[in-house]
Design a protein around this motif. Sequence first.
Motif, PDB file in Angstrom:
ATOM      1  N   ALA A   1     -33.243 -18.350 -50.887  1.00 36.10           N
ATOM      2  CA  ALA A   1     -33.788 -18.496 -52.237  1.00 36.10           C
ATOM      3  C   ALA A   1     -33.181 -17.545 -53.262  1.00 36.10           C
ATOM      4  CB  ALA A   1     -35.300 -18.290 -52.203  1.00 36.10           C
ATOM      5  N   ASP A   2     -33.243 -17.987 -54.508  1.00 39.68           N
ATOM      6  CA  ASP A   2     -32.960 -17.103 -55.637  1.00 39.68           C
ATOM      7  C   ASP A   2     -34.207 -16.322 -56.008  1.00 39.68           C
ATOM      8  OD1 ASP A   2     -30.206 -17.973 -56.267  1.00 39.68           O
ATOM      9  OD2 ASP A   2     -31.178 -19.898 -56.648  1.00 39.68           O
ATOM     10  N   SER A   3     -35.375 -16.955 -55.798  1.00 41.84           N
ATOM     11  CA  SER A   3     -36.616 -16.293 -56.179  1.00 41.84           C
ATOM     12  C   SER A   3     -37.792 -16.849 -55.376  1.00 41.84           C
ATOM     13  CB  SER A   3     -36.884 -16.460 -57.679  1.00 41.84           C
ATOM     14  OG  SER A   3     -36.983 -17.832 -58.020  1.00 41.84           O
ATOM     15  N   VAL A   4     -38.908 -16.128 -55.457  1.00 39.57           N
ATOM     16  CA  VAL A   4     -40.124 -16.475 -54.715  1.00 39.57           C
ATOM     17  C   VAL A   4     -41.261 -16.733 -55.700  1.00 39.57           C
ATOM     18  CG1 VAL A   4     -41.681 -15.797 -52.854  1.00 39.57           C
ATOM     19  CG2 VAL A   4     -39.378 -14.816 -52.960  1.00 39.57           C
ATOM     20  N   LEU A   5     -41.894 -17.876 -55.548  1.00 42.60           N
ATOM     21  CA  LEU A   5     -43.100 -18.203 -56.315  1.00 42.60           C
ATOM     22  C   LEU A   5     -44.289 -17.999 -55.383  1.00 42.60           C
ATOM     23  CD1 LEU A   5     -44.694 -19.434 -58.687  1.00 42.60           C
ATOM     24  CD2 LEU A   5     -44.062 -21.693 -57.840  1.00 42.60           C
ATOM     25  N   ILE A   6     -45.231 -17.154 -55.790  1.00 49.14           N
ATOM     26  CA  ILE A   6     -46.355 -16.794 -54.924  1.00 49.14           C
ATOM     27  C   ILE A   6     -47.665 -17.344 -55.488  1.00 49.14           C
ATOM     28  CG2 ILE A   6     -47.601 -14.901 -53.819  1.00 49.14           C
ATOM     29  CD1 ILE A   6     -45.146 -13.123 -54.307  1.00 49.14           C
TER      30      ILE A   6
ATOM     31  N   ALA B   1     -31.444  -6.309 -46.857  1.00 46.00           N
ATOM     32  CA  ALA B   1     -30.587  -6.630 -45.717  1.00 46.00           C
ATOM     33  C   ALA B   1     -29.710  -7.862 -45.902  1.00 46.00           C
ATOM     34  CB  ALA B   1     -31.445  -6.818 -44.464  1.00 46.00           C
ATOM     35  N   THR B   2     -30.237  -8.920 -46.505  1.00 48.82           N
ATOM     36  CA  THR B   2     -29.502 -10.190 -46.478  1.00 48.82           C
ATOM     37  C   THR B   2     -29.380 -10.911 -47.818  1.00 48.82           C
ATOM     38  OG1 THR B   2     -31.550 -11.324 -45.837  1.00 48.82           O
ATOM     39  CG2 THR B   2     -30.071 -10.682 -44.058  1.00 48.82           C
ATOM     40  N   ASN B   3     -30.259 -10.615 -48.766  1.00 47.52           N
ATOM     41  CA  ASN B   3     -30.267 -11.374 -50.019  1.00 47.52           C
ATOM     42  C   ASN B   3     -30.630 -10.440 -51.172  1.00 47.52           C
ATOM     43  OD1 ASN B   3     -30.460 -13.244 -52.065  1.00 47.52           O
ATOM     44  ND2 ASN B   3     -32.085 -14.465 -51.140  1.00 47.52           N
ATOM     45  N   LYS B   4     -29.664  -9.680 -51.626  1.00 49.43           N
ATOM     46  CA  LYS B   4     -29.914  -8.627 -52.614  1.00 49.43           C
ATOM     47  C   LYS B   4     -30.400  -9.168 -53.962  1.00 49.43           C
ATOM     48  CE  LYS B   4     -26.774  -5.172 -50.673  1.00 49.43           C
ATOM     49  NZ  LYS B   4     -26.785  -5.794 -49.347  1.00 49.43           N
ATOM     50  N   GLU B   5     -30.124 -10.457 -54.243  1.00 47.69           N
ATOM     51  CA  GLU B   5     -30.501 -11.029 -55.534  1.00 47.69           C
ATOM     52  C   GLU B   5     -31.914 -11.619 -55.542  1.00 47.69           C
ATOM     53  OE1 GLU B   5     -28.389 -10.556 -58.030  1.00 47.69           O
ATOM     54  OE2 GLU B   5     -27.152  -9.556 -56.520  1.00 47.69           O
ATOM     55  N   LEU B   6     -32.587 -11.615 -54.406  1.00 50.93           N
ATOM     56  CA  LEU B   6     -33.917 -12.229 -54.321  1.00 50.93           C
ATOM     57  C   LEU B   6     -34.887 -11.531 -55.272  1.00 50.93           C
ATOM     58  CD1 LEU B   6     -35.729 -14.302 -52.830  1.00 50.93           C
ATOM     59  CD2 LEU B   6     -36.254 -12.488 -51.177  1.00 50.93           C
ATOM     60  N   ALA B   7     -35.602 -12.335 -56.047  1.00 50.09           N
ATOM     61  CA  ALA B   7     -36.555 -11.790 -57.021  1.00 50.09           C
ATOM     62  C   ALA B   7     -37.883 -12.535 -56.916  1.00 50.09           C
ATOM     63  CB  ALA B   7     -35.997 -11.936 -58.440  1.00 50.09           C
ATOM     64  N   ILE B   8     -38.929 -11.931 -57.424  1.00 50.32           N
ATOM     65  CA  ILE B   8     -40.212 -12.637 -57.525  1.00 50.32           C
ATOM     66  C   ILE B   8     -40.197 -13.448 -58.814  1.00 50.32           C
ATOM     67  CG2 ILE B   8     -42.699 -12.382 -57.841  1.00 50.32           C
ATOM     68  CD1 ILE B   8     -42.573  -9.919 -56.029  1.00 50.32           C
ATOM     69  N   GLU B   9     -40.255 -14.760 -58.671  1.00 51.33           N
ATOM     70  CA  GLU B   9     -40.253 -15.653 -59.826  1.00 51.33           C
ATOM     71  C   GLU B   9     -41.531 -15.486 -60.627  1.00 51.33           C
ATOM     72  OE1 GLU B   9     -38.639 -17.873 -62.469  1.00 51.33           O
ATOM     73  OE2 GLU B   9     -37.559 -17.686 -60.581  1.00 51.33           O
TER      74      GLU B   9
ATOM     75  N   VAL C   1     -32.780 -22.114 -56.317  1.00 51.40           N
ATOM     76  CA  VAL C   1     -33.601 -22.285 -55.121  1.00 51.40           C
ATOM     77  C   VAL C   1     -34.817 -21.364 -55.224  1.00 51.40           C
ATOM     78  CG1 VAL C   1     -33.686 -22.178 -52.603  1.00 51.40           C
ATOM     79  CG2 VAL C   1     -31.542 -22.806 -53.754  1.00 51.40           C
ATOM     80  N   ILE C   2     -35.996 -21.982 -55.195  1.00 48.05           N
ATOM     81  CA  ILE C   2     -37.239 -21.232 -55.317  1.00 48.05           C
ATOM     82  C   ILE C   2     -38.088 -21.509 -54.087  1.00 48.05           C
ATOM     83  CG2 ILE C   2     -39.335 -20.890 -56.678  1.00 48.05           C
ATOM     84  CD1 ILE C   2     -37.629 -22.007 -59.076  1.00 48.05           C
ATOM     85  N   VAL C   3     -38.403 -20.460 -53.346  1.00 50.22           N
ATOM     86  CA  VAL C   3     -39.257 -20.616 -52.172  1.00 50.22           C
ATOM     87  C   VAL C   3     -40.695 -20.345 -52.596  1.00 50.22           C
ATOM     88  CG1 VAL C   3     -38.913 -18.225 -51.412  1.00 50.22           C
ATOM     89  CG2 VAL C   3     -39.624 -19.936 -49.767  1.00 50.22           C
ATOM     90  N   VAL C   4     -41.591 -21.243 -52.187  1.00 51.16           N
ATOM     91  CA  VAL C   4     -43.020 -21.081 -52.481  1.00 51.16           C
ATOM     92  C   VAL C   4     -43.654 -20.510 -51.211  1.00 51.16           C
ATOM     93  CG1 VAL C   4     -45.118 -22.197 -53.313  1.00 51.16           C
ATOM     94  CG2 VAL C   4     -42.872 -23.082 -53.998  1.00 51.16           C
ATOM     95  N   ALA C   5     -44.159 -19.294 -51.298  1.00 51.49           N
ATOM     96  CA  ALA C   5     -44.561 -18.600 -50.075  1.00 51.49           C
ATOM     97  C   ALA C   5     -45.832 -17.787 -50.251  1.00 51.49           C
ATOM     98  CB  ALA C   5     -43.426 -17.678 -49.605  1.00 51.49           C
ATOM     99  N   ASN C   6     -46.603 -17.785 -49.213  1.00 58.97           N
ATOM    100  CA  ASN C   6     -47.730 -16.879 -49.020  1.00 58.97           C
ATOM    101  C   ASN C   6     -48.142 -17.057 -47.568  1.00 58.97           C
ATOM    102  OD1 ASN C   6     -50.232 -15.521 -48.880  1.00 58.97           O
ATOM    103  ND2 ASN C   6     -50.626 -15.908 -51.049  1.00 58.97           N
ATOM    104  N   GLN C   7     -48.158 -15.973 -46.797  1.00 55.96           N
ATOM    105  CA  GLN C   7     -48.423 -16.134 -45.376  1.00 55.96           C
ATOM    106  C   GLN C   7     -49.870 -16.494 -45.082  1.00 55.96           C
ATOM    107  OE1 GLN C   7     -48.260 -13.220 -46.783  1.00 55.96           O
ATOM    108  NE2 GLN C   7     -49.673 -11.782 -45.817  1.00 55.96           N
TER     109      GLN C   7
END
Length: 256
Positions: free
Chosen positions: A142-147, A172-180, A4-10
């Motif tokens: 997500a497993d990772s974040v694509l920015i 706090a909630t997702n210790k494995e989250l990484a920047i893809e 799961v990859i979240v594509v994010a930028n506010q």
Amino acid sequence: MGKVIVVANQKGGVGKTTTTINLAVYLAKIEKKVLLVDIDPQGNSCSGLGIDIRERQGNGIYEVLIGHKKMKDVIVGTKYKGLSVVPVTLDLTGAQIELMNAERKEYILREALADVKGQYDYILVDTPPSLGLFTLNGLVAADSVLIPLQSEFYAMEGLAQLLKAIKMVKSATNKELAIEGVLITMYDSRTNLSKEVVEEVKGYFKEKVYDTIIPRNVSLSEAPSYGVAVYEHAAKSVGAEMYMQFGAEFVKRIGG
């Protein structure tokens, strides 16, 4: 089990949805099974793939988030073999208020995806240009974040809130989250500013910055209005070539 990859930028207008659509289609073209989850109330990922959100009323991510439907019940196919979408519906705009007092509200997307993760190679989540509940749900799931990052003045300063949110979610909630990875978009080779931004971003994110850089390109802006990826709209355009190159680099880095 699908990644799961979240594509994010506010910040809006950085090529987030363009990147989500064209990466999803590229992955489908190389015979990966892909699910695109649109949790941006604007629904641009849906319209960019030719899906009319008005026709999906009652059958979209809103119904999943409020617990009325399972994720598997709202998935729809696209014109691209191997690519499916969880669409937005018009009701999504008010969902943040409805869910404000819900228990475990930041975990809703993660729990909803659990039933379908095993059916896909990749799950891409397109988030709104904000750091509200929908983006938070994406980060927790997500497993990772694509920015995607536009090569413009103050590009890095605009990322501060997102990086803070990623750090908070990790603790706090997702210790494995990484920047893809970080994808430079809307690059203009004629300006020194664009070149300076690339150097600044590489100085901060190091090897996380993709070698591929997406230039400003008219075809990338036009393709969504036709409901297709840039590869179909203008296959020989620079935009299409660079998103193909990015897709290949993405897959190589992620290991298939």
